[in-house]
Design an enzyme around this catalytic site. Structure first.
Site, mmCIF file in Angstrom:
data_model
loop_
_atom_site.group_PDB
_atom_site.id
_atom_site.type_symbol
_atom_site.label_atom_id
_atom_site.label_comp_id
_atom_site.label_asym_id
_atom_site.label_seq_id
_atom_site.Cartn_x
_atom_site.Cartn_y
_atom_site.Cartn_z
ATOM 1 N N TYR A 41 0.848 -1.186 0.000
ATOM 2 C CA TYR A 41 0.000 0.000 0.000
ATOM 3 C C TYR A 41 0.887 1.239 0.000
ATOM 4 C CZ TYR A 41 -3.797 -3.211 1.326
ATOM 5 O OH TYR A 41 -4.710 -4.247 1.373
ATOM 6 N N GLY A 92 -18.263 -2.410 -1.442
ATOM 7 C CA GLY A 92 -18.115 -2.480 -2.891
ATOM 8 C C GLY A 92 -17.252 -1.397 -3.489
#
Length: 333
Positions: A56, A211
């Site tokens: 990340y 989502g």
């Protein structure tokens, strides 16, 4: 914040965690000051489960978390990951320079590098982020088991593996958690993985539980996605798929309005209703959205509401894969 035990061997963790990836990559420009405020606010609210990974921001996310974790170490259950590697200018698993290294040697080297960036002595939960099928899982787990013996890692986790790999890994050393994408929009874990986790008493940590922002109801078109936003190249946000998926979100919004909550809160409450062993880790870099997500832990849905949310997003009506084609090759090994 309510807590629950992470599988058979894990500690008590908050039922909702915090995914930290977006603080350093994937969803637009970073704002380290706001992200740091969000991390502290999460801990203030009882969210003790923080999730990061070495890729990340190519290590920047671990460096961002480090000062907060060190200052409040007793309040944090910290998860990080290894296995994805980049060459050159690659920044994601969709890039040509991305590859997977799940070798025992890299597990040890990557762990030491993460500990150095974080500035701590022990990682609470260390995941194999992606698995290279050319490396026996027994080799990877053997190295991870050694890291536990050495005191560098407390618990071992796996991410986006197959049920068969989970069983083989668990036979070498107990696995505390498996991290999988799971939401109203991504329900493939319901076919076999969730049952396998329950058979082995392994927690399922649900990433992207809203989502990738679709289920927040705040996305209305592709013009909201900048060139530095991962979703601009994600199939579910492609021009030919987005309108169809936004129609499904509208159904969720209608049910959420009747419940009296936001669509994101309804999506998180739906996940929590799947069982105490399902632990969502919604990601955000904003205090406002963190507080909205945390409030979902107080929602108790009726069986009818759970059913209606499930029916609002039939799995076969979701348009587009979870990742670009190249990234999908790294999943399910």
């Amino acid at each position: 914040m309510r807590t629950t035990r992470m599988g058979a061997i894990g500690p008590e963790v908050s039922v909702i965690g915090l995914g930290c990836m977006g603080m350093s990559m994937a969803y637009g420009a970073a704002d380290d000051a706001e992200s740091t405020r969000t991390l502290h606010r999460a801990l203030d609210l009882g969210v003790n489960h923080l999730d990061t990974a070495d890729i990340y921001g190519r290590g920047q996310n671990e460096e961002l978390l480090g000062p907060v974790v060190r200052k409040r170490r007793d309040e944090v259950f910290l998860a990080t990951k290894f296995g994805n590697r980049f060459t050159g200018e690659a920044v994601s698993t969709a890039s040509p320079g991305a590859y997977v290294d799940s070798s025992g040697d890299w597990a040890r080297e990557a762990c030491d590098a993460s500990l150095a960036r974080l500035g701590i002595d022990t990682i609470d939960l260390y995941y194999l982020h992606r698995r290279n099928p050319d490396t026996p899982i027994e080799e990877t787990m053997g190295a991870l088991s050694d890291l536990v013996v050495d005191g560098k890692v407390r618990f071992i986790g796996l991410s986006e593996v197959s049920p068969a790999t989970l069983r083989a890994a668990h036979a070498v050393h107990p696995v505390a958690a498996v991290q999988m994408e799971y939401s109203l929009f991504s329900r493939s874990v319901e076919r076999e993985m969730l049952a396998t986790c329950r058979d082995l008493d392994v927690a399922l940590v649900a990433y992207s539980p809203v989502g990738r922002g679709l289920l927040t109801g705040t996305i209305t078109g592709r013009d909201q996605l900048g060139s530095d936003d991962f979703r601009a190249g994600a199939p579910r946000f492609a021009e030919e798929n987005l309108d169809r998926n936004l129609g499904l979100v509208e159904r969720v919004r209608e049910v959420a309005a009747e419940i009296g909550c936001t669509p994101a809160q309804a999506a998180l409450a739906w996940l929590l209703a799947q069982g105490e062993d399902v632990l969502p880790i919604p990601g955000t870099k904003r205090v406002h959205y963190l507080e909205e997500n945390v409030a979902a832990a107080d929602l108790v849905l009726s069986p009818e509401q759970v059913y209606r949310l499930s029916e609002a997003v039939p799995p076969d009506e979701v348009a587009g894969e979870r990742y670009p084609e190249r990234s999908m090759r790294f999943i399910g090994n």
